[in-house]
Design a protein around this motif. Sequence first.
Motif, PDB file in Angstrom:
ATOM      1  N   THR A  39      46.449   0.347  50.075  1.00  0.00           N
ATOM      2  CA  THR A  39      46.019   1.313  49.102  1.00  0.00           C
ATOM      3  C   THR A  39      45.418   0.263  47.910  1.00  0.00           C
ATOM      4  O   THR A  39      46.036  -0.669  47.501  1.00  0.00           O
ATOM      5  CB  THR A  39      46.830   2.468  48.572  1.00  0.00           C
ATOM      6  N   ARG A  44      44.775   4.748  40.326  1.00  0.00           N
ATOM      7  CA  ARG A  44      45.996   5.650  40.943  1.00  0.00           C
ATOM      8  C   ARG A  44      46.440   6.283  39.849  1.00  0.00           C
ATOM      9  O   ARG A  44      46.780   6.010  38.674  1.00  0.00           O
ATOM     10  CB  ARG A  44      46.757   4.743  41.443  1.00  0.00           C
ATOM     11  N   GLY A 118      43.217   8.749  43.807  1.00  0.00           N
ATOM     12  CA  GLY A 118      42.908   7.348  43.930  1.00  0.00           C
ATOM     13  C   GLY A 118      41.444   7.072  44.467  1.00  0.00           C
ATOM     14  O   GLY A 118      40.922   8.150  44.604  1.00  0.00           O
TER      15      GLY A 118
END
Length: 158
Positions: A39, A44, A118
């Motif tokens: 990720t 985020r 995100g």
Amino acid sequence: MENQFIEMNQIGICVKDLEQTIVNMKKIFGCDPSFVGETLKDGRRYFGKEGNFTARIALFDFCNIQFEFMMPVDGESIWKTFLEEHGEGIQHVSYRVKDFEAAAAQMAQAGVVPSQQGLAMARPVRWDFFATEPLLGFSVECSSPMEHPEEHPKYPFR
């Protein structure tokens, strides 16, 4: 209010061992992942605050649905919580949405808050998870192309 959730496009599954899951998918279905990565650290959010989570992700494309396998690596995340509370299994269903803000308003009208947000790793897409577990037994994720793809940290994409 018009329903904004127009197309189910993904089933998300939390796992403890991503590499073994990839081996198992190859053994059972004879396929390799279309993408494996971690990720992004940009963009985020975790329950409204800046997120510090990281996960390794493997995507498998089957006909008109994608399987996303997530293995939490560090930080607090809905994926880590899911594994701690339920073990491995289906954590979310993802939908493409017509209008991101209208989809969030639809959730808010139902009393559902965003749990994690995100950016996609390899394309200009924003994603948000909503805390629908108490109502549905799984998280709902919505995704939509970014209005300004040049704002994505990986732009231009190759």
